[in-house]
Write a protein that holds these residues in place. Structure first.
Motif, PDB file in Angstrom:
ATOM      1  N   ALA A  25      18.778  36.719  42.583  1.00  0.00           N
ATOM      2  CA  ALA A  25      18.936  37.854  43.316  1.00  0.00           C
ATOM      3  C   ALA A  25      17.908  37.946  44.542  1.00  0.00           C
ATOM      4  CB  ALA A  25      18.931  38.990  42.416  1.00  0.00           C
ATOM      5  N   ARG A  60      23.463  35.157  52.471  1.00  0.00           N
ATOM      6  CA  ARG A  60      23.856  36.231  51.751  1.00  0.00           C
ATOM      7  C   ARG A  60      22.582  36.525  50.837  1.00  0.00           C
ATOM      8  NH1 ARG A  60      28.898  35.272  52.567  1.00  0.00           N
ATOM      9  NH2 ARG A  60      28.755  33.345  52.174  1.00  0.00           N
ATOM     10  N   ASN A  61      22.367  37.600  50.411  1.00  0.00           N
ATOM     11  CA  ASN A  61      21.330  38.056  49.340  1.00  0.00           C
ATOM     12  C   ASN A  61      19.955  38.265  50.154  1.00  0.00           C
ATOM     13  OD1 ASN A  61      22.504  38.961  47.130  1.00  0.00           O
ATOM     14  ND2 ASN A  61      22.358  36.781  46.495  1.00  0.00           N
ATOM     15  N   LYS A  62      19.770  38.028  51.627  1.00  0.00           N
ATOM     16  CA  LYS A  62      18.665  37.871  52.125  1.00  0.00           C
ATOM     17  C   LYS A  62      18.038  39.131  53.119  1.00  0.00           C
ATOM     18  CE  LYS A  62      18.614  33.324  51.326  1.00  0.00           C
ATOM     19  NZ  LYS A  62      17.540  32.344  50.920  1.00  0.00           N
TER      20      LYS A  62
END
Ligand code: UTP
Length: 288
Positions: A25, A60-62
């Motif tokens: 995550a 994504r998720n950054k």
């Protein structure tokens, strides 16, 4: 006179599978080494080298990285109310002038070469630096400053290299060396992750580069290379013979913080420089 290096591309869209589940995550580049996330070390190194425009290639998720380089209003307000001036100062230390950090998204993790190509519009025809934030380099001056200084003399393209054990060549891009002048080595060829038997030398490329914008045309071909990924090494190899291409055997120590061992060693090495932490470390080692 070589065009000055004012831009850097920091690719941070990789999946970080070697560090799962920590990177499920949170991005690998937000893993801290002591008190700072990896991405902050890379940006500080770039600023030290006189680089002005920071371009992050994210995925994504950054989003948390964008927050890291922005105001944290709630936190700042609370720290202000509590009179915690030092903490407030630290929290604000990575606020660059607005407009100096840009973000572009790599929508699919197709490889490092593809990530760099995603930044082509922001690079906009200028020579540029690249740093892989998970390659943490302790150097004085920093590795990027050493690179920029070498580039100002040599022009063209430049990769940072270090000498590795022959059996480790399969983990790196490896150069075919030409003439050597001090720390500067002419590059005659480049191959990604060669089998030790086939490695043309033991000079391995680590995550610091200075590239001419023409590399983007080769990346645009999207040729799939080692590991099924679009490799930066393959596009760089095509520039050899067309433009000057050198390696700089940089001075300093590099830690592969994308691996558990490298990350642990980086933490220990940084801690060893802090007298309090070093004494506590010594205690721990002596008692075990
Ligand atoms: P790595 O080879 O370390 O890959 O990428 P990774 O996916 O981050 O990590 P592992 O191997 O799965 O554990 C080298 C650099 O290239 C970036 C990474 O973020 C890292 O800075 N990268 C890699 C991208 O930005 N996009 C990609 O598609 C691949």
């Amino acid at each position: 006179m070589n065009a000055p290096i004012k831009k850097i591309v920091l690719p941070v869209a990789g999946l970080g599978t070697r560090f799962l589940p920590a990177t499920k995550a949170i991005p690998k580049e937000m893993l801290p080494v002591l008190d700072r996330p990896l991405i902050q070390y890379a940006v500080e190194e770039a600023l030290e080298a006189g680089i002005e425009d920071i371009i992050l290639v994210t995925g994504r998720n950054k989003q948390v990285m964008e927050d890291h380089f922005d105001h944290a209003y709630e936190l700042e307000k609370i720290l202000q109310e509590k009179g915690k001036e030092e903490a407030l100062e630290i929290s604000r230390s990575m606020l660059l002038e607005e407009g100096r950090i840009s973000y572009v998204r790599q929508m699919r993790p197709l490889g490092l070469g593809h990530a760099i190509w995603c930044a082509r519009k922001l690079v906009n025809g200028h020579p540029f630096a690249v740093a892989l934030p998970d390659d943490l380099i302790k150097g004085k001056p920093g590795a990027l400053k050493q690179m920029v200084e070498a580039y100002n003399e040599l022009g063209g393209n430049l990769v940072a290299t270090m000498d590795v054990a022959k059996e480790d060549t399969s983990k790196y891009g490896v150069i075919t060396p030409g003439a050597r002048k001090g720390k500067n080595i002419e590059v005659k060829g480049l191959v990604e992750k060669p089998h030790p038997e086939d490695a043309p030398s033991t000079q391995a490329v680590v995550g610091r580069y200075i590239l001419q914008p023409e590399v983007m045309a080769y990346l645009e071909e999207k040729a799939v290379g080692a590991g099924g990924e679009i490799q930066l090494t393959d596009a760089m190899a095509k520039l050899i013979g067309e433009q000057p291409f050198h390696a700089l055997e940089f001075e300093g120590r590099r830690f592969d913080c994308g691996s558990k061992l490298g990350w642990l060693m980086a933490n220990l090495s940084m801690a060893a420089e802090d007298p309090y932490l070093a004494s506590k470390l010594k205690e721990l080692i002596t008692f075990q």
